[in-house]
Design a protein around this motif. Sequence first.
Motif, short mmCIF file in Angstrom:
data_model
loop_
_atom_site.label_atom_id
_atom_site.label_comp_id
_atom_site.label_asym_id
_atom_site.label_seq_id
_atom_site.Cartn_x
_atom_site.Cartn_y
_atom_site.Cartn_z
N PHE A 119 32.35 -34.49 18.08
CA PHE A 119 33.05 -33.20 18.04
C PHE A 119 33.00 -32.64 16.61
O PHE A 119 33.55 -33.24 15.70
N THR A 122 36.24 -31.98 14.26
CA THR A 122 37.24 -33.05 14.20
C THR A 122 37.96 -33.13 12.86
O THR A 122 39.12 -33.51 12.80
N ASN A 123 37.27 -32.75 11.77
CA ASN A 123 37.91 -32.81 10.45
C ASN A 123 38.40 -31.45 9.98
O ASN A 123 38.81 -31.31 8.83
C1 LIG Z 1 35.03 -36.58 9.51
O1 LIG Z 1 35.42 -37.25 8.32
C2 LIG Z 1 35.03 -38.64 8.30
C3 LIG Z 1 35.65 -39.25 7.04
O2 LIG Z 1 35.28 -38.50 5.89
C4 LIG Z 1 33.51 -38.74 8.33
O3 LIG Z 1 33.14 -40.10 8.34
C5 LIG Z 1 33.00 -38.07 9.61
O4 LIG Z 1 31.60 -38.06 9.61
C6 LIG Z 1 33.51 -36.63 9.71
N1 LIG Z 1 33.15 -36.12 11.04
C7 LIG Z 1 32.55 -34.95 11.21
C8 LIG Z 1 32.19 -34.58 12.60
O5 LIG Z 1 32.31 -34.17 10.29
#
Ligand SMILES: *[C@@H]1O[C@H](CO)[C@@H](O)[C@H](O)[C@H]1NC(C)=O
Length: 343
Positions: A119, A122-123
Amino acid sequence: MAKRNELSFLTAATLLVIIVSVSETLSRPLGEEHLLKQHEEWMAIHGRDYKDAAEKAKRYEIFKENVKRISAFNNGKDVGYKLAVNKFADLTNEEFRASYTGYKRRPTRVLSSGAAKPFKYTNFTAIPAALDWRTKKAVTSVKDQGDCGCCWAFSAVAAMEGITKLKKKKLVSLSEQELVDCDDYDDGCWGGLMDNAFEFIKSNGGLTTEANYPYRGNGGSCNTAKMANHSASITGYQDVPDNNEKALLQAVANQPVSVAIEGGGFDFRFYSSGVFTGSCGTDIDHAVTAVGYGKASGGTKYWLMKNSWGTGWGESGYMRIQRDVSSTAGLCGLAMLASYPTA
Ligand SMILES: *[C@@H]1O[C@H](CO)[C@@H](O)[C@H](O)[C@H]1NC(C)=O
Ligand SMILES: *[C@@H]1O[C@H](CO)[C@@H](O)[C@H](O)[C@H]1NC(C)=O
């Protein structure tokens, strides 16, 4: 025992009849004469023409029951939203669900689950307190699916119009009819899924405009020349994590999102204004598009949903529906099967 129950039922029913007839006499508006006149007026407004007197009598009875129920709801306890007698008033619930919804629920979300992971939002944390994609000119005017069960096409197209505007800075109305006629992953007026529509658009290389391939409201053979005349394209699509209104918020904060929902219930069908708080279940049968969210003056948080039942339904074609309910499925199951195209 059975007799006793029947008896008390009869007594209660008789009482009810008396109460109802008394209240009907008191409030003229629901008298038989008035209702007959109201039906005639309603027929004129909605261009209804029944094939014979028997059909008209049958439709009148259904109309009458619906009008009475709507009136009782509106005169009852204030629950924050109102119903209205709209163009669906001479249909039974079964007829309505069969013709005006059209989300086809299947055991798996999509034929081959082509939705990209993970997704992408997500962040994402920069979520505005309220948002209305209409004010950002990312939403075309409200459309009307008519009595063709292709809500799925309207939902997918509205989400695609949104992401296309955000990417190309230009809002163009796109074609639902191309999906109804050409998308073999779905069943045209007999239902479909937004993810399947995205899958079709991706494999086809794009989608043409509403102007080039206008909506007819019934299925037909695919115009392959028009199908090849792309106006917008997508790179793929993603599913919002299921049963998660927080994730849905992250997605809607970024773009209009396709939402599957239970829209075949009485209150949903006749919704006219306010923040919808039910009643409905999670038996997904319809699709709309989340084009914003906010908080009403009374404090109730809501999602802003674009529907495809014309501007005569809801708040000029839109519904505000309660957000962040206790059930993870969301109200009417709105958080169960949301998805969006990527461009
Ligand atoms: C969300 O943040 C985490 C930790 O920084 C990272 O490992 C992950 O790839 C990120 N996910 C996305 C979809 O950007
Ligand atoms: C392709 O679409 C454009 C508008 O998007 C239209 O002007 C043109 O006539 C179309 N061509 C064909 C072959 O359909």
